[in-house]
Every structure is written in structure tokens, then in C-alpha cells.
Design a protein around this motif. Structure first.
Motif, PDB file in Angstrom:
ATOM      1  N   GLY A  38       0.936  -1.127   0.518  1.00  0.00           N
ATOM      2  CA  GLY A  38      -0.151   0.053  -0.108  1.00  0.00           C
ATOM      3  C   GLY A  38       0.759   1.110   0.096  1.00  0.00           C
ATOM      4  N   LYS A  39       2.050   0.975  -0.510  1.00  0.00           N
ATOM      5  CA  LYS A  39       2.890   2.313  -0.271  1.00  0.00           C
ATOM      6  C   LYS A  39       2.469   3.467  -1.102  1.00  0.00           C
ATOM      7  CE  LYS A  39       5.663  -0.353  -2.069  1.00  0.00           C
ATOM      8  NZ  LYS A  39       5.667  -1.170  -3.044  1.00  0.00           N
ATOM      9  N   SER A  40       2.032   3.007  -1.911  1.00  0.00           N
ATOM     10  CA  SER A  40       1.006   4.466  -3.387  1.00  0.00           C
ATOM     11  C   SER A  40       0.184   5.113  -2.575  1.00  0.00           C
ATOM     12  CB  SER A  40       1.172   4.047  -4.381  1.00  0.00           C
ATOM     13  OG  SER A  40       2.156   3.733  -5.356  1.00  0.00           O
ATOM     14  N   THR A  41      -1.211   4.255  -2.229  1.00  0.00           N
ATOM     15  CA  THR A  41      -1.957   4.784  -1.320  1.00  0.00           C
ATOM     16  C   THR A  41      -1.632   5.250   0.350  1.00  0.00           C
ATOM     17  OG1 THR A  41      -3.127   2.464  -1.576  1.00  0.00           O
ATOM     18  CG2 THR A  41      -4.278   3.705   0.060  1.00  0.00           C
ATOM     19  N   PHE A  42      -0.834   4.877   0.030  1.00  0.00           N
ATOM     20  CA  PHE A  42      -0.379   5.515   1.702  1.00  0.00           C
ATOM     21  C   PHE A  42       0.033   7.101   1.071  1.00  0.00           C
ATOM     22  CE2 PHE A  42       2.869   6.728   4.940  1.00  0.00           C
ATOM     23  CZ  PHE A  42       2.283   7.279   6.094  1.00  0.00           C
ATOM     24  N   LEU A  43       0.532   7.224   0.417  1.00  0.00           N
ATOM     25  CA  LEU A  43       1.561   8.456  -0.491  1.00  0.00           C
ATOM     26  C   LEU A  43       0.530   9.111  -0.926  1.00  0.00           C
ATOM     27  CD1 LEU A  43       4.282   9.626  -0.885  1.00  0.00           C
ATOM     28  CD2 LEU A  43       3.580   9.276  -3.636  1.00  0.00           C
ATOM     29  N   ARG A  44      -0.649   8.906  -1.443  1.00  0.00           N
ATOM     30  CA  ARG A  44      -1.935   9.770  -1.766  1.00  0.00           C
ATOM     31  C   ARG A  44      -2.478  10.222  -0.738  1.00  0.00           C
ATOM     32  NH1 ARG A  44      -0.256   7.452  -6.447  1.00  0.00           N
ATOM     33  NH2 ARG A  44      -1.102   7.541  -8.395  1.00  0.00           N
ATOM     34  N   ALA A  45      -2.338   9.231   0.307  1.00  0.00           N
ATOM     35  CA  ALA A  45      -3.343   9.728   1.542  1.00  0.00           C
ATOM     36  C   ALA A  45      -2.666  11.073   2.423  1.00  0.00           C
ATOM     37  CB  ALA A  45      -3.215   8.412   2.309  1.00  0.00           C
ATOM     38  N   LEU A  46      -1.475  11.527   2.329  1.00  0.00           N
ATOM     39  CA  LEU A  46      -0.476  11.965   2.906  1.00  0.00           C
ATOM     40  C   LEU A  46      -0.805  12.908   1.620  1.00  0.00           C
ATOM     41  CD1 LEU A  46       2.997  10.486   3.889  1.00  0.00           C
ATOM     42  CD2 LEU A  46       0.574  10.870   5.240  1.00  0.00           C
ATOM     43  N   ALA A  47      -0.812  13.268   0.152  1.00  0.00           N
ATOM     44  CA  ALA A  47      -0.948  14.188  -0.577  1.00  0.00           C
ATOM     45  C   ALA A  47      -2.745  14.194  -0.293  1.00  0.00           C
ATOM     46  CB  ALA A  47      -0.712  13.195  -1.829  1.00  0.00           C
ATOM     47  N   GLY A  48      -3.903  13.695   0.341  1.00  0.00           N
ATOM     48  CA  GLY A  48      -4.888  14.608   0.298  1.00  0.00           C
ATOM     49  C   GLY A  48      -6.275  13.699  -0.801  1.00  0.00           C
ATOM     50  N   LEU A  49      -5.442  13.484  -1.947  1.00  0.00           N
ATOM     51  CA  LEU A  49      -5.723  12.722  -2.787  1.00  0.00           C
ATOM     52  C   LEU A  49      -6.468  11.202  -2.654  1.00  0.00           C
ATOM     53  CD1 LEU A  49      -3.474  12.919  -5.265  1.00  0.00           C
ATOM     54  CD2 LEU A  49      -4.982  14.290  -5.127  1.00  0.00           C
ATOM     55  N   VAL A  50      -6.222  10.523  -1.522  1.00  0.00           N
ATOM     56  CA  VAL A  50      -7.280  10.141  -0.545  1.00  0.00           C
ATOM     57  C   VAL A  50      -7.646  10.475   0.907  1.00  0.00           C
ATOM     58  CG1 VAL A  50      -7.403   7.603   0.198  1.00  0.00           C
ATOM     59  CG2 VAL A  50      -7.136   7.497  -2.251  1.00  0.00           C
TER      60      VAL A  50
ATOM     61  N   ALA B 251       6.905  19.665   0.654  1.00  0.00           N
ATOM     62  CA  ALA B 251       7.252  18.567   0.171  1.00  0.00           C
ATOM     63  C   ALA B 251       7.441  18.421  -1.163  1.00  0.00           C
ATOM     64  CB  ALA B 251       6.445  17.754   1.508  1.00  0.00           C
ATOM     65  N   LEU B 252       8.448  17.784  -1.698  1.00  0.00           N
ATOM     66  CA  LEU B 252       8.126  17.102  -3.292  1.00  0.00           C
ATOM     67  C   LEU B 252       7.800  15.123  -3.327  1.00  0.00           C
ATOM     68  CD1 LEU B 252       9.192  17.153  -5.911  1.00  0.00           C
ATOM     69  CD2 LEU B 252      11.081  16.191  -5.719  1.00  0.00           C
ATOM     70  N   PHE B 253       7.153  14.931  -3.510  1.00  0.00           N
ATOM     71  CA  PHE B 253       6.008  13.190  -3.309  1.00  0.00           C
ATOM     72  C   PHE B 253       6.756  13.119  -5.019  1.00  0.00           C
ATOM     73  CE2 PHE B 253       2.935  13.241   0.050  1.00  0.00           C
ATOM     74  CZ  PHE B 253       3.892  14.151   0.706  1.00  0.00           C
ATOM     75  N   MET B 254       7.190  11.712  -5.198  1.00  0.00           N
ATOM     76  CA  MET B 254       7.757  10.595  -6.045  1.00  0.00           C
ATOM     77  C   MET B 254       7.080   9.617  -5.793  1.00  0.00           C
ATOM     78  SD  MET B 254      11.221  11.984  -5.992  1.00  0.00           S
ATOM     79  CE  MET B 254      11.767  12.277  -7.668  1.00  0.00           C
ATOM     80  N   ASP B 255       6.442   9.291  -6.488  1.00  0.00           N
ATOM     81  CA  ASP B 255       6.106   7.557  -6.257  1.00  0.00           C
ATOM     82  C   ASP B 255       7.015   6.492  -7.524  1.00  0.00           C
ATOM     83  OD1 ASP B 255       4.576   5.698  -6.093  1.00  0.00           O
ATOM     84  OD2 ASP B 255       2.490   6.511  -6.846  1.00  0.00           O
ATOM     85  N   GLU B 256       7.808   6.074  -7.468  1.00  0.00           N
ATOM     86  CA  GLU B 256       8.407   4.653  -8.206  1.00  0.00           C
ATOM     87  C   GLU B 256       9.304   6.218  -9.489  1.00  0.00           C
ATOM     88  OE1 GLU B 256       8.082   1.131  -7.834  1.00  0.00           O
ATOM     89  OE2 GLU B 256       6.888   1.159  -6.578  1.00  0.00           O
ATOM     90  N   PRO B 257       9.916   7.056  -9.144  1.00  0.00           N
ATOM     91  CA  PRO B 257       9.791   8.097 -10.357  1.00  0.00           C
ATOM     92  C   PRO B 257      11.129   7.550 -11.212  1.00  0.00           C
ATOM     93  CG  PRO B 257      11.197   9.305  -9.050  1.00  0.00           C
ATOM     94  CD  PRO B 257      10.287   7.818  -7.751  1.00  0.00           C
ATOM     95  N   PHE B 258      11.138   6.712 -10.802  1.00  0.00           N
ATOM     96  CA  PHE B 258      12.553   6.337 -11.966  1.00  0.00           C
ATOM     97  C   PHE B 258      12.678   4.626 -12.001  1.00  0.00           C
ATOM     98  CE2 PHE B 258      14.594   8.678  -7.680  1.00  0.00           C
ATOM     99  CZ  PHE B 258      14.703  10.219  -8.965  1.00  0.00           C
ATOM    100  N   SER B 259      11.508   3.962 -11.793  1.00  0.00           N
ATOM    101  CA  SER B 259      11.104   2.694 -12.541  1.00  0.00           C
ATOM    102  C   SER B 259      10.855   2.786 -13.534  1.00  0.00           C
ATOM    103  CB  SER B 259      10.070   2.211 -11.230  1.00  0.00           C
ATOM    104  OG  SER B 259       9.215   3.083 -11.551  1.00  0.00           O
TER     105      SER B 259
ATOM    106  N   ILE C  16      12.473  24.180  -1.915  1.00  0.00           N
ATOM    107  CA  ILE C  16      11.722  22.058  -1.328  1.00  0.00           C
ATOM    108  C   ILE C  16      12.399  21.878  -0.396  1.00  0.00           C
ATOM    109  CG2 ILE C  16      10.762  21.619  -3.108  1.00  0.00           C
ATOM    110  CD1 ILE C  16      13.047  19.387  -3.350  1.00  0.00           C
ATOM    111  N   LYS C  17      11.261  21.754   0.815  1.00  0.00           N
ATOM    112  CA  LYS C  17      12.109  21.572   2.034  1.00  0.00           C
ATOM    113  C   LYS C  17      12.617  20.240   2.778  1.00  0.00           C
ATOM    114  CE  LYS C  17      10.947  26.288   4.228  1.00  0.00           C
ATOM    115  NZ  LYS C  17       9.593  26.356   3.116  1.00  0.00           N
ATOM    116  N   SER C  18      11.554  18.609   2.096  1.00  0.00           N
ATOM    117  CA  SER C  18      11.688  17.194   2.579  1.00  0.00           C
ATOM    118  C   SER C  18      11.377  16.998   0.982  1.00  0.00           C
ATOM    119  CB  SER C  18      10.857  16.934   3.209  1.00  0.00           C
ATOM    120  OG  SER C  18      11.135  17.552   4.559  1.00  0.00           O
ATOM    121  N   VAL C  19      12.255  15.725   0.759  1.00  0.00           N
ATOM    122  CA  VAL C  19      11.500  14.598  -0.115  1.00  0.00           C
ATOM    123  C   VAL C  19      11.533  13.443   0.119  1.00  0.00           C
ATOM    124  CG1 VAL C  19      12.169  13.177  -2.143  1.00  0.00           C
ATOM    125  CG2 VAL C  19      13.026  15.939  -1.918  1.00  0.00           C
TER     126      VAL C  19
END
Length: 472
Positions: free
Chosen positions: A63-75, A173-181, A206-209
Motif C-alpha cells: 500500500g505504498k502508493s495509497t499511503f503516499l496519496r493519503a498524505l497528499a490528500g488525494l485519498v 515537500a516533493l512527493f515521488m511515486d517510484e519516479p525512476f522505475s 523544497i524542504k523535504s522529499v
């Protein structure tokens, strides 16, 4: 590419006053088409602070991407809260910008227009957004390509556009969802280094990634902190500080030790005793750790409901792939570290761990502290000829894999010697989503076929005992 050590640093200002995002007891549940409630995330708490690069690491299904989207307020989480700078989110997080795995560029827009897209949505005047976009394009090394369209760019250049589009918004904060895969190995490494250079720049806004990855080496190379999620459902299992000096030498003992530590955590073997140097004995597998639920051996229709049984899904690994894994591990009588094994095979976590899970389930390998070693049972399979190898596999599957064993036993007691596959799927649907139920059934059929235990006719949806197994 060499980067001066003094140019890369982290602020590490991890204090309550420097908290950018605070998540408390996040859980996420969805209802599948068949009405089954699926828990994707369970009770995760997490803080993102200024001055750090954090990697979210985990296997497929964590659930990595789901968690990232929850922190981003998209979910919106089913339960729990997410705060940005102390304010509870009720919509998209205003302090973050996202870089996606698939670039997500508008093909009808030029590079400059793509970069300006977010600014335009915010109502930034044309002259100002043009200046900001050109500055971001120059910063990411794409000057000269402002008027090019995405189809004219390589994968690496498209991802640079995605990063520029995020940076131009000057997020906290810069959020990156598997940006290099989605990139080739060399392009991915080059872009990682570019991101690290941008991070170290005096001009960075940006202050965090926060990045999602399933690549352990990438996490150790880039992150100051690695948050490890377990799977099914996603839950926090470790929060690991990476205190290695930058630039990081991937061949150093400290780097390799950190990779071994993360592999050990992901295989949930970190607290188990070290493996002895001699050939390993396969440990006992308790019923509670079985990968799939056990069912009544004589009457499937009176089986205990699957939702009452705990356990991980059957690993998505083929017998041929597992045999290939044993070929490699057998070359190391004293065992091999999982990090070295992944490197030798050029495998990512999601490629390697299903094979490792299958090997431990069948007791052909053991894993201790990120170190994998072949067992006597594994060596017997590895040394056998083709026909004998099938017999060894069948014996191991019948002993250690409840789903395979119970299909075989049910067929022996079924009227007419056959069963409809739909019956098995109905039972699996009680615990899995439709997609996962079909996957579990397909894996069991493949393992049963390889071991010449049973066969499946997809046209008639019939499971039958294999001819070689009828007299057994």
C-alpha cells in the motif's frame, strides 16, 4: 558522476516545530466488487520533517502508493487523520507536489506548457509563470527543449519535465511515486544524482522529499530515513535512519550492511538467530504461518469459511523460477546475502521476494538476517533429474501448501473424480478480491500441474487428478 561531499547535506531538523506532515493511525479500506472489504493500510502513524529525504519501502501489496496519496490528500483515509503544518487535511495537500512513475504529461502540450500547467491552475499571471517555468526547465537541464512535445523526448527527459512541473510550484515537500522505475538503469541513476544535486542546492525551495520505492539500493542511496511497510495489509514495520555520509559509496561495507539490514527487515527475519555455516535444516512451518487457509480434506462444501483463517497469500512464483533460484543459491554452500543475490540476478524486490517466499514455504531455502541458504530438501530437488524433480516438488507441495494439498485430497473424494474450478474460486472469494482469488487459483493449478498432482481444463472449468497421480 562525482559530486563533492560538501555539496550534499541534510538539515535533519527533526523537531515538532519542523513537522511538515503528521499522519496519525491511518487505515484505508475498500469494498471489492464481490462485497468483500479489503484493508489496504492498517494503523500507520508517520511524521515528515523539514530537511530530510524519506523513502517508503515495501513489497508489492504494502500500500505504498495509497499511503503516499493519503498524505497528499488525494485519498481520504477510512480512519485516522493527516495534518499539513498542523491543519487537518480536508482535500488535496496544498504543500506538496507529485512526480509520477508514468510521467503523466499532456501529450498535446509543449514542455513549457506542461511545466506551467500547475501554475496556470493556481491563477498565476502569464508573465510570472513563464519566468518560473523557464527557471525550472533550466534547473532540471532541459533548456533548449521548451517548445518540444513529450513524444519527441526520451523517458528520462519526460521525467525531468515531470520533476520541473513539480518544482515550479515551490512546494514544501516533493512527493515521488517510484519516479525512476520506468527508466533504464543508467538513466535512472543519472536522474537520481540530479535530484540529489537539486536537493543540495542553495536555491532549492523544497524542504523535504518523500519517495515511494521498491528498490532497496535506491532507498539507501538517496534517503536519510527509510520507512518500511509490511504487506497485506500495509502496516509500519520499521523506521530506519540512514546515517551514511554523502556521496554514498554503494560498494562500501557500511552501504552493504544497511542494504542487508533492510533485506532482513523485509523478510521478517531480523530477530532470528544467525544461520549456521553447514547446510540448513528446514524449520517447521506452523499452521498459523501457512500461506493459504486449510480446508476440510473430504468435503470442500463444509470447509471452514476462509475469512476466519489467517495467513499470507500463496507467493506468485513459478516452479521453474524457483528451480532457477535454487541453481544460484546452491552455488554458495554457506549461503548468500539477499542483497548480493538480487544484484547477481538483477532483480528488484518485487521480482525476488515472491521466489524467496515460495522457497521458504516449501522449505527448500531458509533465510536468516537477510542471508539465504539451501536446505537438504532444496538440494534434493536441485540435484534431481527432470522426472524426479517433479516428484520431489509434488511431495513438498503436498506437505507444505494447504491449498494444493486440499485440492488434491478433495479430488480424491469427489464424486466422479472431478471438481469445478468455480467452487474453489467461490471459497477463495470469501477472503480475496476477485483478481487475487483468480491469481491464487492460477498459482495452485500451476504448482499442481508441475508436480503432476492434478490438472485443470479451463474450457470446461474442471479440475481432475493427473493420470500419473491416480494410482498414488
Amino acid at each position: 558522476m562525482t559530486i563533492a561531499k560538501e555539496t550534499i547535506r541534510s538539515l535533519r531538523a527533526v523537531t515538532p516545530q519542523s513537522t511538515i506532515i503528521e499522519a496519525r493511525h491511518i487505515s484505508q479500506r475498500f469494498t471489492a466488487d464481490n462485497g468483500t472489504e479489503l484493508t489496504v493500510l492498517h494503523d500507520i502513524s508517520f511524521n515528515l520533517y523539514e530537511g530530510e529525504i524519506v523513502a517508503i519501502l515495501g513489497r508489492s501489496g504494502a500500500g505504498k502508493s495509497t499511503f503516499l496519496r493519503a498524505l497528499a490528500g488525494l485519498v481520504k483515509p477510512t480512519s485516522g487523520t493527516v495534518k499539513y503544518r498542523g491543519e487537518t487535511l480536508t482535500g488535496p495537500n496544498p504543500g506538496i507536489a507529485l512526480v509520477f512513475q508514468t510521467f503523466a504529461l499532456m501529450p498535446w502540450l509543449t514542455v513549457q506548457d506542461n511545466v506551467e500547467l500547475g501554475l496556470k491552475a493556481r491563477g498565476v499571471p502569464k508573465a510570472k509563470r513563464t519566468k518560473l517555468a523557464l527557471d525550472a526547465i533550466d534547473m532540471i537541464g532541459l533548456d533548449g527543449f521548451e517548445s518540444a512535445y513529450p513524444k519527441e523526448l526520451s523517458g528520462g527527459m519526460r521525467q525531468r519535465v515531470g520533476i520541473a512541473r513539480a518544482l515550479v510550484l515551490q512546494p514544501d515537500a516533493l512527493f515521488m511515486d517510484e519516479p525512476f522505475s520506468a527508466l533504464d538503469v543508467l538513466t535512472a541513476e543519472n536522474l537520481r544524482q540530479e535530484v540529489l544535486k537539486l536537493w543540495s542546492s542553495e536555491q532549492r525551495s523544497i524542504k523535504s522529499v518523500l519517495m515511494v520505492t521498491h528498490n532497496i539500493e535506491e532507498a539507501v542511496e538517496m534517503a536519510d530515513r527509510v520507512v518500511v511497510l509490511g504487506s497485506h495489509p500495509g502496516h509500519l514495520i520499521a523506521n530506519v535512519r540512514v546515517d551514511l555520509p554523502r556521496p554514498r559509496d554503494r560498494h562500501s561495507a557500511a552501504f552493504e550492511a544497511m542494504m542487508d539490514k533492510l533485506y532482513a527487515i523485509l523478510t521478517r527475519q531480523a530477530t532470528q538467530p544467525a544461520q549456521p555455516a553447514h547446510k540448513a535444516e528446514a524449520p517447521e512451518l506452523s499452521a498459523s504461518s501457512a500461506n493459504v487457509p486449510a480446508m476440510d480434506e473430504t468435503n470442500l462444501q463444509t470447509a471452514e469459511p476462509l475469512e476466519k483463517i489467517k495467513g499470507r497469500p500463496l507467493p506468485n512464483a513459478t516452479p521453474g523460477g524457483l528451480a532457477g533460484l535454487l541453481d544460484v543459491v546452491a552455488e554458495h554452500p554457506d549461503g548468500i546475502d539477499l542483497a548480493d543475490l538480487a544484484s547477481d540476478l538483477s532483480f528488484e524486490v518485487d521480482d525476488l521476494f515472491p521466489l524467496v517466499d515460495a522457497g521458504t514455504l516449501l522449505h527448500v531455502i531458509v533465510v536468516r538476517d537477510g542471508h539465504v541458504q539451501i536446505t537438504e530438501a532444496g538440494d534434493a530437488w536441485h540435484q534431481a533429474d527432470i522426472l524426479r524433480a517433479k516428484q520431489v516438488f509434488a511431495s513438498l507441495a503436498m506437505e507444505h501448501v494447504p491449498l494444493v494439498r486440499n485440492i488434491e485430497h478433495a479430488l480424491r473424494h469427489a464424486s466422479g473424480g472431478h471438481l469445478r474450478g468455480e467452487l474453489m474460486l467461490d471459497l477463495l472469494h470469501a477472503r480475496y478480491s476477485d483478481e487475487d482469488a483468480h491469481q491464487q487459483f492460477a498459482i495452485a493449478v500451476e504448482w499442481g500441474r508441475y508436480g503432476e498432482l492434478f490438472d485443470y481444463d479451463a474450457d470446461d472449468d474442471l479440475l481432475t487428478l493427473d493420470e500419473a497421480n491416480k494410482g498414488a
